[in-house]
Design an enzyme around this catalytic site. Structure first.
Site, mmCIF file in Angstrom:
data_model
loop_
_atom_site.group_PDB
_atom_site.id
_atom_site.type_symbol
_atom_site.label_atom_id
_atom_site.label_comp_id
_atom_site.label_asym_id
_atom_site.label_seq_id
_atom_site.Cartn_x
_atom_site.Cartn_y
_atom_site.Cartn_z
ATOM 1 N N LYS A 120 0.833 -1.209 0.000
ATOM 2 C CA LYS A 120 0.000 0.000 0.000
ATOM 3 C C LYS A 120 0.863 1.252 0.000
ATOM 4 C CE LYS A 120 -3.883 2.289 2.289
ATOM 5 N NZ LYS A 120 -4.488 2.914 1.102
ATOM 6 N N CYS B 262 -4.649 8.489 -7.132
ATOM 7 C CA CYS B 262 -5.671 8.503 -6.095
ATOM 8 C C CYS B 262 -6.576 9.713 -6.311
ATOM 9 C CB CYS B 262 -5.017 8.561 -4.717
ATOM 10 S SG CYS B 262 -6.245 8.595 -3.421
ATOM 11 N N LYS C 250 0.967 4.062 -11.961
ATOM 12 C CA LYS C 250 -0.456 3.744 -11.821
ATOM 13 C C LYS C 250 -1.282 4.955 -12.207
ATOM 14 C CE LYS C 250 -3.759 1.522 -8.716
ATOM 15 N NZ LYS C 250 -3.921 0.846 -7.430
HETATM 16 C C1 LIG Z 1 -9.940 1.047 0.554
HETATM 17 C C2 LIG Z 1 -9.068 1.200 -0.653
HETATM 18 C C3 LIG Z 1 -7.806 1.775 -0.522
HETATM 19 C C4 LIG Z 1 -6.983 1.918 -1.618
HETATM 20 N N1 LIG Z 1 -5.752 2.449 -1.443
HETATM 21 C C5 LIG Z 1 -4.915 2.586 -2.508
HETATM 22 C C6 LIG Z 1 -3.604 3.078 -2.354
HETATM 23 O O1 LIG Z 1 -3.156 3.397 -1.259
HETATM 24 N N2 LIG Z 1 -2.821 3.187 -3.445
HETATM 25 C C7 LIG Z 1 -3.254 2.821 -4.691
HETATM 26 O O2 LIG Z 1 -2.495 2.928 -5.644
HETATM 27 N N3 LIG Z 1 -4.490 2.329 -4.864
HETATM 28 C C8 LIG Z 1 -5.329 2.198 -3.812
HETATM 29 N N4 LIG Z 1 -6.582 1.657 -3.999
HETATM 30 C C9 LIG Z 1 -7.034 1.305 -5.357
HETATM 31 C C10 LIG Z 1 -6.838 -0.166 -5.651
HETATM 32 O O3 LIG Z 1 -5.467 -0.528 -5.636
HETATM 33 C C11 LIG Z 1 -7.412 -0.548 -7.020
HETATM 34 O O4 LIG Z 1 -6.721 0.147 -8.030
HETATM 35 C C12 LIG Z 1 -8.892 -0.249 -7.145
HETATM 36 O O5 LIG Z 1 -9.560 -0.549 -5.947
HETATM 37 C C13 LIG Z 1 -9.562 -1.022 -8.284
HETATM 38 O O6 LIG Z 1 -9.450 -2.415 -8.141
HETATM 39 P P1 LIG Z 1 -10.616 -3.363 -7.537
HETATM 40 O O7 LIG Z 1 -11.846 -3.117 -8.326
HETATM 41 O O8 LIG Z 1 -10.077 -4.752 -7.676
HETATM 42 O O9 LIG Z 1 -10.798 -2.983 -6.113
HETATM 43 C C14 LIG Z 1 -7.418 1.522 -2.892
HETATM 44 C C15 LIG Z 1 -8.683 0.939 -3.025
HETATM 45 C C16 LIG Z 1 -9.505 0.771 -1.922
HETATM 46 C C17 LIG Z 1 -10.846 0.122 -2.105
#
Ligand SMILES: Cc1cc2nc3c(=O)[nH]c(=O)nc-3n(C[C@H](O)[C@H](O)[C@H](O)COP(=O)(O)O)c2cc1C
Ligand SMILES: Cc1cc2nc3c(=O)[nH]c(=O)nc-3n(C[C@H](O)[C@H](O)[C@H](O)COP(=O)(O)OP(=O)(O)OC[C@H]3O[C@@H](n4cnc5c(N)ncnc54)[C@H](O)[C@@H]3O)c2cc1C
Ligand code: SF4
Lengths: 412, 458
Positions: free
Chosen positions: A53, A145, A183
């Site tokens: 993370k 983000c 990203k």
């Molecule tokens: C609670 C939460 C926290 C996240 N924190 C980060 C983060 O710190 N850094 C990041 O690059 N992406 C973060 N993401 C994004 C995820 O890595 C991912 O790109 C996004 O949730 C889409 O994928 P999914 O549909 O499989 O969840 C976060 C997502 C969620 C739900």
């Protein structure tokens, strides 16, 4: 994992940006990768890699709010999408990086990628070097983000601007030897010009997508937006099954037109979703929300499901699927106008609900009608008016019976 | 709704056909329906359904596999713990096992684990399911007596562990109660055959029509261990007046005859004595053979009936008449043939003690039923005793529950011949345990030998 003799030796390992992954499934940067102990459990369950993370330098203040998540229910599904207003990790970077070293010692075959975020050139380069020194296999820079960080000129504020993206990507690439992933955010009209600059900056690949900026809803009693932080809220990042089509589109766009390795992420639940990401051009597949919901061991279904699928297809490696779906992806203009289909109903399967009749009457071209009394037993089986049916295909998507409606090529 | 690509799409066409052909033997899900049912699963932490399965099938995991479209993975996972995937999906009393424990029942109704297991079991029906990874071949040979669930489980497990296995089965087909007892309308033989075939492919030598009783001789003739899984084949009779009339049957023999394809003539009015699964099967079989009215007379009250609840309910909905808390008095005959049945109401002297000696007749409750046939289904006992192997007064073999070893070293026992009659899945689980016991015994013998040769080889 179930041990069986496979007919043909399927090898799930993949090479991505020069790094070997034991399988293409990687934990995305998010709560499931916030601690070394958690990632270790993920590796034990079978994940091929993990993106730690997002970390910031010591002086970056990470002040979390609560609650920071709210789900979207739709009919009987209580989490088709998740919105979060979480921030980057609030952990001490030294501690987190020490755990990276431990992970690489304990799981040398698994890939550890560290996500990071900074502001100035000096900071980006410093954090990148520290991540490299910690033993990470790759770096992932979060330019994506959509909440909180952009207000401070970071996160998606960078990823939405091609020049800023290029500049920062180059800072990082110049600072380290390990492969760098950038990203990107889906909160742009077109990712390709930005991805092109990432490539120009020398980054190894792109991770897409981060969350989609959204507003999950309101509390109907208090009128407060959700997730309600003492009756207030802010737009957040939307993830989960609901965003898969958005993610697939960006992955395909970038893989086809920019030709840079892509780590696909967004809405993956089953091995079938993962296969689609591979077909769209992703070399590895990251997962976040599904893991948060069902736990790390869901990877067993991803690995085993993909292996059995490859076996069925007579293939031996997931790499044989990468980008295989892109040939058919063309501009709207280029699509055939000669190919015509017409709605077809399987009389034996039809249960007579009329969902398609309504859909076509009010959302289509009034081509479907119940046959009526005269048809006896088939009274409630709709008839297709070939003249009126323009072959839009909407009826197929509302039919509740699997396999009952289809679009058949027109004979004339 | 487009289902899209399915694992084993080619097999699916075969699957659909098979399901259509076999649809009379229980509801089977389409892949789409199976996913919908599986997605009701709450995917509980420390899922309680697992504790309900004697064979140790990881229910949560196989349901999850179906939910996420990993169908063949589900079939393989179940088969790893229980080779009788489809059979157990049909004959297990899941309502008192895994499904009783299901958390979803606290919300609305439990997950249809039985249905999903049938689905998983059938998924590889049309294909040759892949064999499990087997350990390296070993020299030792094990004799397995009886090819019912207990013997088959032991044989399969021993083959997986690499041991040579020879199965001796008295009947001329494998399966035990699955093929000699449970009526075909309840368990389609084609499912049984495909799963027996799988066990056969594991490479055990099968000798049909071989009644083996002398375990000591087997041990002397080159077998390193013996597993006894011979079930219960001595049907008890009551000793009623009129028992020798034409038209009096013993349930086990009747069911075996029907299982062989015979169609005995029972006439139009059949009385069944007994309240267990065998009695219910006999009653339903009588209906299938053309009886217009079937009366079932049991000592137990309705709630005390030992048969599986689901079976009792089916029997009731099929119109079987229950005369619970009654005991038989005599079978009435005309011209040497059964013409009626007399019984009387009872109460338990000591409540809860469900044995004939505890039944007290209630004067004035005598009743009489017209009958063309009477079937006695009051239980089975052990047929043969095995010299040198300790048994209790009913002939049930005494074992150590952990290893299933008997009083004779190298001889193990499992299934009904130990428990006195339980479920197919319990017999299966015991057979597996016996195999583990055999392996431990032979491993010890092997290392012991090695040590002694080492010692003496100087
Ligand atoms: C609670 C939460 C926290 C996240 N924190 C980060 C983060 O710190 N850094 C990041 O690059 N992406 C973060 N993401 C994004 C995820 O890595 C991912 O790109 C996004 O949730 C889409 O994928 P999914 O549909 O499989 O969840 C976060 C997502 C969620 C739900
Ligand atoms: C009519 C009936 C219905 C039932 N219904 C159900 C049900 O719906 N669900 C459920 O879970 N359970 C049911 N049961 C119980 C279940 O079938 C048994 O618990 C289970 O089959 C026991 O397995 P086993 O291997 O111990 O014995 P069996 O299945 O009886 O197998 C023993 C085998 O050993 C053979 N044999 C006997 N003597 C010798 C010998 N000397 N040498 C060689 N072979 C020998 C027999 O021919 C037989 O094939 C039912 C039982 C009966 C009788
Ligand atoms: S108890 Fe029921 S809901 Fe819970 S995991 Fe098992 S099958 Fe699913």
């Amino acid at each position: 994992m179930v041990r069986v003799d496979l007919k043909k030796k399927v090898d799930l390992s993949v090479k991505f940006c020069g790094v070997r992954f034991p399988n293409p499934f990687v934990l995305a940067a998010a709560p499931p990768t916030d601690k070394g102990e958690m990632i270790a459990r993920g590796f034990e369950a079978g994940w091929g890699g993990a993106v730690v993370k997002t970390l910031g330098l010591e002086h970056v203040e990470v002040n979390l709010v609560s609650p920071m998540m709210a789900g979207l229910s739709y009919e009987d599904k209580n989490l088709i999408g998740l919105e979060n207003i979480d921030l980057i990790s609030d952990r001490d970077i030294n501690e987190a990086l020490a755990e990276v070293g431990d992970l690489k010692r304990d799981y040398p075959d698994n890939v550890v990628i560290v996500s990071m975020m900074a502001a100035t050139e000096a900071e980006w380069q410093e954090i990148a070097r520290r991540v490299q020194d910690a033993g990470a296999d790759m770096i992932e820079c979060s330019f994506s983000c959509p909440h909180g960080m952009p207000e401070r000129g970071m996160g998606s504020a960078v990823g939405q601007d091609a020049d800023l993206t290029f500049e920062r990507a180059k800072w990082v690439v110049d600072a380290v030897d390990i492969p760098v992933l950038i990203k990107l955010t889906p909160n742009v009209a077109d990712m390709r010009p930005i991805a092109a600059r990432v490539k120009e900056a020398g980054a190894a690949g792109i991770t897409c997508i981060n969350t989609v900026k959204g507003l999950i809803g309101f509390d109907l009693d208090t009128f407060a937006p959700l997730p309600s932080v003492n009756e207030q809220s802010t737009a957040g990042g939307y993830s989960g099954p609901a965003i898969k089509p958005i993610a697939l589109r960006f992955v395909a766009d970038v893989a086809k037109d920019v030709q840079i390795p892509v780590a696909g992420v967004g809405g993956v639940v089953t091995w079938k979703d993962a296969v689609e990401f591979l077909l769209a051009g992703a070399g590895i597949v990251q997962v976040c929300t599904t893991v948060m919901r069902y736990g790390y061991d869901i990877v067993e279904e991803l690995n085993e499901g993909l292996a059995l699928y490859l076996e069925d297809k007579g293939l031996t490696s997931p790499m044989e699927l990468v980008g295989k779906g892109l040939v058919g992806l063309v501009s709207h203009e280029a699509l055939s106008r000669e190919y015509k289909v017409v709605s077809a109903i399987d009389e034996d399967l039809c249960i007579g609900c009329g969902a398609c009749v309504i859909a076509c009457r009010d959302g289509g071209h009034q081509a479907l009608e119940f046959r009526g009394e005269d048809a006896g037993e088939l009274a409630r089986v709709p008839e297709v008016d070939d003249e009126k049916c323009i072959g839009c295909g909407f009826c197929v998507s509302v039919c509740p019976v699997n396999g009952c409606m289809s679009m058949a090529p027109r004979e004339d | 709704m487009a289902w899209g690509w399915m694992q084993g799409a080619d097999d699916m066409t075969g699957y659909a056909q098979k399901v259509e052909e076999l649809s009379e033997s229980g509801r089977t899900y389409s892949p789409h329906e199976a996913v919908l049912e599986a997605s009701r699963c709450l995917m509980c932490d420390e899922a309680p359904c697992l504790d309900g399965c004697p064979a140790g099938v990881d229910v949560r995991r196989f349901v999850r596999k179906i939910r996420f479209g990993n169908f063949r993975g589900a079939a393989r996972l179940i088969r790893e713990a229980n080779l009788l995937v489809g059979i157990c999906g049909r004959v297990c009393p899941q309502e008192i096992l895994c499904m009783e424990n299901c958390t979803r029942g606290n919300l609305d109704t439990p997950i249809d684990i039985a249905g999903l297991q049938r689905f998983a079991g059938d998924i590889e029906l049309g294909t040759l399911a892949p064999l499990p990874v087997r350990a390296e071949g070993r020299g030792e040979k094990v004799a397995v007596l009886g090819a019912g669930p207990a013997g088959l489980a032991a044989a399969a497990e021993l083959r997986k562990l690499g041991f040579g296995v020879e199965i001796f089965e008295r009947a001329d087909s494998m399966g035990g109660v699955l093929t000699q007892g449970i009526p075909p309308f309840r368990l389609d033989r084609r499912f049984v055959e495909s799963e027996l075939d799988y066990i056969g492919r594991l490479g055990a030598d099968v000798h049909l029509g071989r009644d083996e009783k002398d375990v000591a001789a087997l041990l002397k003739s080159g077998f390193d261990a013996v597993v006894i899984g011979v079930g219960l084949y001595r049907p008890y009779t009551i000793g009623l007046p009129g028992e020798d009339l034409e038209g009096v049957f013993v349930a086990a023999d009747l069911l075996a005859a029907v299982a062989r394809g015979e169609q005995p003539d029972l006439g139009k009015r059949v009385v069944v004595i007994g309240g267990g699964n065998v009695a219910i099967d006999a009653a339903m079989t009588a209906q299938h053979l053309g009886a217009e009215r079937v009366d079932l007379c049991s000592l137990e009250s309705y709630d005390e009936l030992p048969a599986f609840r689901s079976e009792v309910e089916i029997a009731q909905s099929e119109g079987i008449e229950f005369h619970t808390q009654t005991k038989p008095v005599k079978i009435v005959g005309t011209d040497g043939k059964v013409s009626g049945y007399e019984g009387v109401g009872i109460r338990w002297k000591t409540p809860g003690l469900l044995v004939p000696s505890n039944a007290e007749e209630i004067p004035g409750t005598e009743f009489r039923l017209a009958a063309t046939a009477v079937i006695e289904a009051i239980g089975q006992g052990v047929l043969d005793c095995y010299e040198g192997v300790d048994a209790d007064e009913r002939g049930l073999i005494r074992v150590d529950q952990e290893t299933m070893v008997t009083s004779m070293p190298g001889v193990f026992a499992a299934g009904d011949v130990v428990s006195g009659g339980a479920t197919a899945v319990q017999a299966f689980a015991e057979g597996k345990r016996a195999a583990t016991g055999v392996a431990a015994y032979l491993n010890e013998a092997a290392t012991g030998d090695a040590a002694s040769t080492e010692g003496g080889g100087r």
